[in-house]
Scaffold this motif. Structure first.
Motif, PDB file in Angstrom:
ATOM      1  N   GLY A 163      43.176  -0.988  30.154  1.00  0.00           N
ATOM      2  CA  GLY A 163      42.122  -0.046  30.498  1.00  0.00           C
ATOM      3  C   GLY A 163      40.964  -0.057  29.515  1.00  0.00           C
ATOM      4  O   GLY A 163      40.806  -0.948  28.680  1.00  0.00           O
ATOM      5  N   SER A 177      44.392   4.281  26.306  1.00  0.00           N
ATOM      6  CA  SER A 177      45.162   5.213  27.133  1.00  0.00           C
ATOM      7  C   SER A 177      46.430   4.573  27.678  1.00  0.00           C
ATOM      8  O   SER A 177      47.267   5.271  28.268  1.00  0.00           O
ATOM      9  N   ALA A 178      46.581   3.258  27.489  1.00  0.00           N
ATOM     10  CA  ALA A 178      47.787   2.554  27.938  1.00  0.00           C
ATOM     11  C   ALA A 178      47.993   1.341  27.046  1.00  0.00           C
ATOM     12  O   ALA A 178      47.030   0.747  26.544  1.00  0.00           O
ATOM     13  N   TYR A 199      51.919   4.852  28.944  1.00  0.00           N
ATOM     14  CA  TYR A 199      50.708   5.582  29.301  1.00  0.00           C
ATOM     15  C   TYR A 199      50.675   6.886  28.511  1.00  0.00           C
ATOM     16  O   TYR A 199      51.727   7.479  28.239  1.00  0.00           O
ATOM     17  N   THR A 200      49.474   7.325  28.159  1.00  0.00           N
ATOM     18  CA  THR A 200      49.358   8.634  27.528  1.00  0.00           C
ATOM     19  C   THR A 200      49.604   9.732  28.562  1.00  0.00           C
ATOM     20  O   THR A 200      49.460   9.514  29.770  1.00  0.00           O
ATOM     21  N   ASN A 207      47.861  12.284  29.206  1.00  0.00           N
ATOM     22  CA  ASN A 207      46.645  12.646  29.923  1.00  0.00           C
ATOM     23  C   ASN A 207      46.330  11.650  31.036  1.00  0.00           C
ATOM     24  O   ASN A 207      45.836  12.031  32.099  1.00  0.00           O
ATOM     25  N   ARG A 208      46.633  10.361  30.821  1.00  0.00           N
ATOM     26  CA  ARG A 208      46.328   9.343  31.825  1.00  0.00           C
ATOM     27  C   ARG A 208      47.181   9.508  33.078  1.00  0.00           C
ATOM     28  O   ARG A 208      46.705   9.274  34.196  1.00  0.00           O
ATOM     29  N   GLU A 209      48.422   9.906  32.925  1.00  0.00           N
ATOM     30  CA  GLU A 209      49.310   9.988  34.082  1.00  0.00           C
ATOM     31  C   GLU A 209      49.522  11.421  34.571  1.00  0.00           C
ATOM     32  O   GLU A 209      50.500  11.703  35.256  1.00  0.00           O
ATOM     33  N   CYS A 226      55.135   8.087  29.767  1.00  0.00           N
ATOM     34  CA  CYS A 226      54.705   8.664  28.495  1.00  0.00           C
ATOM     35  C   CYS A 226      55.876   9.113  27.628  1.00  0.00           C
ATOM     36  O   CYS A 226      55.666   9.602  26.517  1.00  0.00           O
TER      37      CYS A 226
END
Length: 361
Positions: free
Chosen positions: A78, A170-171, A180-181, A183-185, A193
């Motif tokens: 990303g 973020s990944a 993944y963080t 917040n991203r998922e 996460c």
């Protein structure tokens, strides 16, 4: 076992292209795939389904990997964001790198001896000395190195600390896992996460305990941030930051009646609000777990461990290990003649109960 059978039947069903002759269509599709698989084994320098890299294999550049400390090299996913760390986060990230580098260990022991000699008159307990050591070691190291102490070039580079400008992802793919963080998922149904790290800690029976005990503890958390530290072009380090459940108290971790580990994220530890906190860990230390919400116990999550893709436990290769594994696998005797039809029997492979004028889909 039944799930495996149904899954294979579903695969055979996907071969069907002509619903007028489903059996023949499935046979042709299966035979075509077998032929393609056989031919692909003899193709060189061609990417096939058998030799293509795993989905979570990450990048493979030895020259680039040498610039990363602690084998923290991986594949970011990303958009890359350039951010500036605040003073507290910068100290916490830099300090974690120092405490885990082998070249810094002799200097750590030296500074601890200095603190103990200074605190003899005040009779400070070991716990307070370790807190003071954690808070001030990075400053003492920088002053000591640049005052002319004979150290290696590696220590000199580390003592000055990383650049305050960091890359934020973020990944990230590392160790065969895709992270993944949180917040991203947040809008996804999947979960990537969940993280766990095995860390060595020092336990104290009381505030004045002079004989602390060292041991390994697993910390469970939710990934919140991924940063890449840059030591001014010399080295790089990728760190993960998470919301860590407090595994030091009974209200943060427990085991249910079936032996599963359960954690509670309403009680966190190492949040990063205090300078002495350690919210960051090395990306190479982290493994992936999943958290399943307990419907009967509010706030608690069951920990489900995960293994990397294409990773299989092949044992140690010894003869005893092979014998032990073979003894655990039952192989009942079978009469093969029961599955071989007689040559005199005529089989009908085309259905006769379907109208030939039936429209094909």
């Amino acid at each position: 076992m039944l799930y495996i059978v149904f899954r294979f039947l579903g695969k055979l069903k996907s071969y069907c292209r002509n619903k007028h002759y489903p059996e023949g269509s499935i046979a042709e599709g299966y035979l075509a795939e077998e032929c393609m698989t056989f031919c692909s084994r003899y193709l060189e320098d061609v990417e096939t389904r058998l030799n293509r890299p795993s989905r979570n294999s990450g990048l493979n550049d030895p020259n680039l990997a040498e610039t990363y400390l602690f084998q923290s090299y991986g594949e970011p996913i990303g958009k890359v964001e350039i951010a500036e760390l605040d003073d507290r986060s910068w100290i916490q990230a830099h300090r974690y790198v120092l405490f885990h580098h082998d070249a810094i260990e002799p200097l750590c022991n030296e500074y601890k001896q200095i603190l103990r000699s200074r605190s003899r008159s005040r009779r400070l307990p070991y716990r307070e000395i370790n807190k003071l050591f954690t808070k001030s070691f990075h400053e003492w190291l920088s002053q000591t190195v640049w005052s002319g102490k004979a150290v290696t070039n590696e220590v000199k580079w580390l003592s000055q600390g990383p650049n305050r400008l960091v890359k934020r992802y973020s990944a990230f793919i590392i160790n065969g896992f895709r992270f993944y963080t949180k917040n991203r998922e947040r809008l996804r149904r999947t979960q990537n996460c969940g993280i766990v790290v095995n860390s060595s800690i020092t336990s104290y029976a009381s505030a004045r305990d002079s004989n602390p005990i060292k041991g390994n503890v697993e910390y469970y958390g939710l990934l919140t941030d991924i940063i890449e530290l840059d030591y001014y072009g010399k080295w790089k380090v990728v760190l993960f930051r998470g919301d860590w459940a407090n595994v030091n108290i009974a209200r943060g971790i427990k085991s249910d009646q079936f032996g599963f580990t359960m954690v509670n994220f309403s009680r966190l530890i190492h949040t990063g609000e205090q300078l002495i906190d350690e919210p960051y860990v090395l990306s190479s230390q982290v493994k992936q777990v999943f958290y399943s919400k307990d419907p009967t116990d509010e706030g608690w999550y069951v920990v489900l461990r995960n293994s990397p893709r294409d990773l299989f436990d092949m044992g140690n290769g010894s003869r005893d290990d092979i014998v032990e594994r073979s003894e655990t696998l039952p192989f009942p005797g079978k009469n093969l003649n029961e599955n071989i039809p007689s040559t005199n029997t005529q089989f009908q492979w085309v259905r006769q109960d379907v109208d030939e004028d039936m429209d094909e889909f």
